[in-house]
Design a protein around this motif. Structure first.
Motif, PDB file in Angstrom:
ATOM      1  N   PHE A 122      48.211  45.586  31.259  1.00 52.01           N
ATOM      2  CA  PHE A 122      46.732  45.939  31.545  1.00 52.01           C
ATOM      3  C   PHE A 122      46.365  46.930  30.337  1.00 52.01           C
ATOM      4  O   PHE A 122      46.006  48.161  30.504  1.00 52.01           O
ATOM      5  N   ASN A 169      31.233  44.151  34.065  1.00 52.16           N
ATOM      6  CA  ASN A 169      32.030  45.348  33.840  1.00 52.16           C
ATOM      7  C   ASN A 169      31.657  46.114  32.530  1.00 52.16           C
ATOM      8  O   ASN A 169      32.573  46.981  32.009  1.00 52.16           O
ATOM      9  N   ASP A 176      35.303  46.711  44.386  1.00 53.89           N
ATOM     10  CA  ASP A 176      35.883  46.008  45.211  1.00 53.89           C
ATOM     11  C   ASP A 176      37.386  45.629  44.975  1.00 53.89           C
ATOM     12  O   ASP A 176      37.549  45.735  43.545  1.00 53.89           O
ATOM     13  N   VAL A 177      38.091  45.255  45.980  1.00 52.85           N
ATOM     14  CA  VAL A 177      39.393  44.888  45.530  1.00 52.85           C
ATOM     15  C   VAL A 177      39.564  43.682  44.613  1.00 52.85           C
ATOM     16  O   VAL A 177      38.578  43.098  44.702  1.00 52.85           O
ATOM     17  N   LEU A 181      39.014  43.661  41.181  1.00 51.15           N
ATOM     18  CA  LEU A 181      37.875  43.337  40.177  1.00 51.15           C
ATOM     19  C   LEU A 181      38.335  44.371  38.857  1.00 51.15           C
ATOM     20  O   LEU A 181      37.357  44.303  38.146  1.00 51.15           O
ATOM     21  N   GLY A 182      39.618  44.827  38.876  1.00 52.15           N
ATOM     22  CA  GLY A 182      39.741  45.243  37.613  1.00 52.15           C
ATOM     23  C   GLY A 182      39.821  46.848  37.522  1.00 52.15           C
ATOM     24  O   GLY A 182      40.000  47.459  36.216  1.00 52.15           O
ATOM     25  N   HIS A 187      43.393  47.910  36.051  1.00 53.47           N
ATOM     26  CA  HIS A 187      43.346  47.380  34.732  1.00 53.47           C
ATOM     27  C   HIS A 187      42.808  48.231  33.845  1.00 53.47           C
ATOM     28  O   HIS A 187      43.434  48.888  32.938  1.00 53.47           O
ATOM     29  N   ILE A 223      37.639  34.979  31.719  1.00 50.52           N
ATOM     30  CA  ILE A 223      39.051  35.662  32.213  1.00 50.52           C
ATOM     31  C   ILE A 223      40.052  34.621  32.364  1.00 50.52           C
ATOM     32  O   ILE A 223      41.113  34.840  31.703  1.00 50.52           O
ATOM     33  N   LYS A 241      43.545  34.224  30.620  1.00 48.15           N
ATOM     34  CA  LYS A 241      45.021  34.203  31.391  1.00 48.15           C
ATOM     35  C   LYS A 241      45.796  33.406  31.075  1.00 48.15           C
ATOM     36  O   LYS A 241      47.055  33.240  31.210  1.00 48.15           O
ATOM     37  N   ARG A 300      41.811  38.702  41.131  1.00 49.85           N
ATOM     38  CA  ARG A 300      43.230  38.676  41.358  1.00 49.85           C
ATOM     39  C   ARG A 300      43.458  37.282  42.052  1.00 49.85           C
ATOM     40  O   ARG A 300      44.291  36.458  41.627  1.00 49.85           O
ATOM     41  N   GLU A 332      42.933  34.638  39.261  1.00 47.48           N
ATOM     42  CA  GLU A 332      44.252  34.301  38.475  1.00 47.48           C
ATOM     43  C   GLU A 332      45.087  33.701  39.213  1.00 47.48           C
ATOM     44  O   GLU A 332      45.859  32.689  38.750  1.00 47.48           O
TER      45      GLU A 332
HETATM   46  P1  ADP Z   1      41.715  46.463  41.459  1.00 45.27           P
HETATM   47  O1  ADP Z   1      42.461  47.646  40.719  1.00 45.27           O
HETATM   48  O2  ADP Z   1      40.116  46.756  41.329  1.00 45.27           O
HETATM   49  O3  ADP Z   1      41.853  45.727  42.813  1.00 45.27           O
HETATM   50  P2  ADP Z   1      43.057  45.012  39.413  1.00 45.27           P
HETATM   51  O4  ADP Z   1      42.955  45.975  38.360  1.00 45.27           O
HETATM   52  O5  ADP Z   1      44.366  45.223  39.924  1.00 45.27           O
HETATM   53  O6  ADP Z   1      42.092  44.965  40.464  1.00 45.27           O
HETATM   54  O7  ADP Z   1      42.682  43.529  38.870  1.00 45.27           O
HETATM   55  C1  ADP Z   1      43.249  42.235  39.589  1.00 45.27           C
HETATM   56  C2  ADP Z   1      43.767  41.284  38.352  1.00 45.27           C
HETATM   57  O8  ADP Z   1      42.599  41.066  37.810  1.00 45.27           O
HETATM   58  C3  ADP Z   1      44.560  41.865  37.277  1.00 45.27           C
HETATM   59  O9  ADP Z   1      45.586  40.853  37.117  1.00 45.27           O
HETATM   60  C4  ADP Z   1      43.687  42.077  36.364  1.00 45.27           C
HETATM   61  O10 ADP Z   1      44.283  41.850  35.087  1.00 45.27           O
HETATM   62  C5  ADP Z   1      42.461  40.963  36.611  1.00 45.27           C
HETATM   63  N1  ADP Z   1      41.390  41.293  35.992  1.00 45.27           N
HETATM   64  C6  ADP Z   1      40.350  42.046  36.723  1.00 45.27           C
HETATM   65  N2  ADP Z   1      39.291  42.065  35.695  1.00 45.27           N
HETATM   66  C7  ADP Z   1      39.533  41.676  34.724  1.00 45.27           C
HETATM   67  C8  ADP Z   1      38.606  41.556  33.256  1.00 45.27           C
HETATM   68  N3  ADP Z   1      37.729  41.977  33.195  1.00 45.27           N
HETATM   69  N4  ADP Z   1      39.557  40.854  32.313  1.00 45.27           N
HETATM   70  C9  ADP Z   1      40.876  40.385  32.533  1.00 45.27           C
HETATM   71  N5  ADP Z   1      41.773  40.429  33.747  1.00 45.27           N
HETATM   72  C10 ADP Z   1      40.923  40.975  34.615  1.00 45.27           C
END
Ligand code: ADP
Ligand code: MG
Length: 462
Positions: free
Chosen positions: A123, A134, A160-161, A163-164, A167, A294, A298, A326, A329
């Motif tokens: 992350f 973003n 929302d859930v 969305l990064g 991270h 993305i 990944k 998520r 991915e």
């Molecule tokens: P949240 O905390 O908002 O629920 P996370 O930060 O855990 O979400 O992100 C969920 C997954 O999506 C992670 O594996 C993260 O690396 C990936 N992800 C989300 N946005 C991005 C982005 N802009 N670039 C790369 N990966 C992202």
């Protein structure tokens, strides 16, 4: 069974399986086995008749489960006459599990490596792909990470859930630690904070309480994830409030994430108002180009040669998972695992196989004469030429007309991006996706654009 016995038993089972494969299968199969298990030696625990074995990642887990688990189980059964089985877990799952069994009371010494370990290694900013949805959040996060003093306090990351948020928050932590390894960066989930607090108080041990307080007051940078879970926890809110004020006063950076704006949280008013002191940034739902980008990023973590997966596959996956990165991915991972494990090519057809029909792949419904028709309608409507439309010109009127074309072809005719690109001066699909997103993001609020689109569509249907 003690761990050494478990270890030996597992080793025994492995070597039996190896013999079996060596004697009765091809050399390739044997080599496959050897490479797969070359680094799997880590018996984690024995519980409920399961031998838990740690593997480095999901890919490997998928593979061993698919190909070797049941054979190992048979062998274990033969060896012990008991129903002992293997269970493979990733290092990540193991860490989760350890936290559950051994809920850490606050660490005695703040160990930077420990903090670093709490931040998920991947992350980082480098691995965060930026797009329209973003960009602002990202740039503010970078600023906070770059600033030697608390810049906006707190930085409030909402969205929302999936969305990064986490991270981005952890990326700040990594960045600060990379530049200043002595900084005391503390990451905690709200749940963890509440649990630690509960444990520290329930022992009625002053020492524990002091340790807990010192730990959080010692932060140079405090990252608190998912503060919406403070709702309904009055005492924890009070406690958190104290550290917040303390750190804020001492100019220490605080970063929180939440699924809502602070004013919508059911928290004590004092705390709520604190959360609005700094800057609020939002990570929004990614548009198509970002989703594809993305996925591409990944992919580099999943396979050696990301180019092996064609654009239309990424596009199809990006089309079907639109509002949670998520899940997006996860779908990619499942697909790649599936193809790799069964030695299948990375094709569109195999998406359906791997993901069980949940994917909408666009058939090529649009004919080239429809596209030609669209081009001439657009050209005459915008008073440009068809050549302009497919040219490299960046004149705003032409770019606009082009983007409208992309939008209509995708939205109305489900034309694959690649195909659109081919018909518009061999543009790559990312350019097409970008143009499409531009229209998509404003069409609901811009009547003029809506009219333009509707006009062209109506004209085409005649
Ligand atoms: P949240 O905390 O908002 O629920 P996370 O930060 O855990 O979400 O992100 C969920 C997954 O999506 C992670 O594996 C993260 O690396 C990936 N992800 C989300 N946005 C991005 C982005 N802009 N670039 C790369 N990966 C992202
Ligand atoms: Mg999160």
């Amino acid at each position: 069974m003690i761990i050494e016995d478990t270890n030996n038993l597992f080793k025994q089972a492995l070597s039996s399986l190896e013999q079996e494969i060596k004697n009765s299968e091809s050399e390739i199969a044997h080599n496959n086995f050897l490479t797969t298990f070359a680094n799997i030696i880590d018996v984690y625990k024995f519980e409920n008749n399961f031998i838990y074995i740690t593997v480095s990642d999901y890919m490997l887990k998928f593979k061993v489960e698919k190909f070797y688990s049941s054979r190992l189980n048979d062998i274990l059964h033969n060896l012990t006459n008991e129903n002992i089985r293997v269970k493979f877990i990733t290092t990540e799952e193991k860490e989760e599990d350890e936290k559950k069994i051994n809920p850490s009371i606050t660490p005695e010494v703040i160990d930077i490596n420990k903090t670093k370990r709490r931040l998920r290694a991947e992350f980082t900013f480098d691995n965060f792909v930026v797009g329209e949805s973003n960009r602002f959040a990202y740039s503010e996060a970078r600023q906070v990470a770059n600033s030697p003093y608390a810049l906006f306090n707190p930085l409030y990351i909402m969205g929302d859930v999936g969305l990064g948020k986490t991270h981005l928050m952890m990326a700040i932590g990594h960045y600060i630690l990379d530049n200043n390894p002595n900084a005391n960066v503390i990451y905690t989930s709200t749940q963890q904070f509440a649990d630690d607090y509960f444990r520290a108080t329930s022992r009625k041990d002053r020492e524990e309480m002091i340790k807990f307080a010192d730990y959080y007051r010692g932060a140079d940078v405090l990252l608190v994830d998912d503060i919406q879970f403070l709702e309904g926890k009055q005492a924890t809110q009070e406690e958190f409030f104290k550290y917040f004020d303390y750190l804020h006063e001492h100019n220490k950076q605080i970063i929180v994430t939440s699924d809502r704006v602070a004013t919508d949280l059911k928290l004590m008013a004092r705390l709520k108002s604190r959360f609005t002191w700094g800057v609020v940034v939002e990570v929004k739902t990614p548009d198509l180009s970002l989703r594809i980008n993305i996925l591409r990023r990944k992919l580099a973590f999943l396979i050696q040669n990301p180019k092996d997966v064609p654009d239309d596959v990424l596009e199809a996956i990006a089309n079907s998972f639109t509002n949670n990165v998520r899940e997006l991915e996860g779908a990619l991972r499942t697909y790649v695992n599936f193809c790799v494990s069964f030695s299948l090519p990375f094709t569109l057809e195999n998406i359906n196989e791997a993901l069980g029909k949940s994917i909408t792949t666009s058939d090529n419904v649009v004919k080239s004469k429809d596209i030609d028709n669209l081009k001439s309608i657009i050209a005459s409507y915008f008073q440009i030429s068809v050549e302009d439309l497919v040219s490299d010109s960046r004149k705003s009127q032409i770019v606009y007309a082009r983007n409208i074309s992309f939008y209509i072809l995708r939205e109305e005719f489900k034309t694959p991006l690649k195909k659109i690109g081919d018909y518009f001066g061999n543009r790559d699909h990312a350019t097409v996706a970008h143009g499409y997103d531009k229209i998509k993001s404003v069409i609901e609020t811009n009547q003029q654009i809506k009219n333009d689109v509707n006009y062209v569509i109506k004209k085409m249907s005649k």
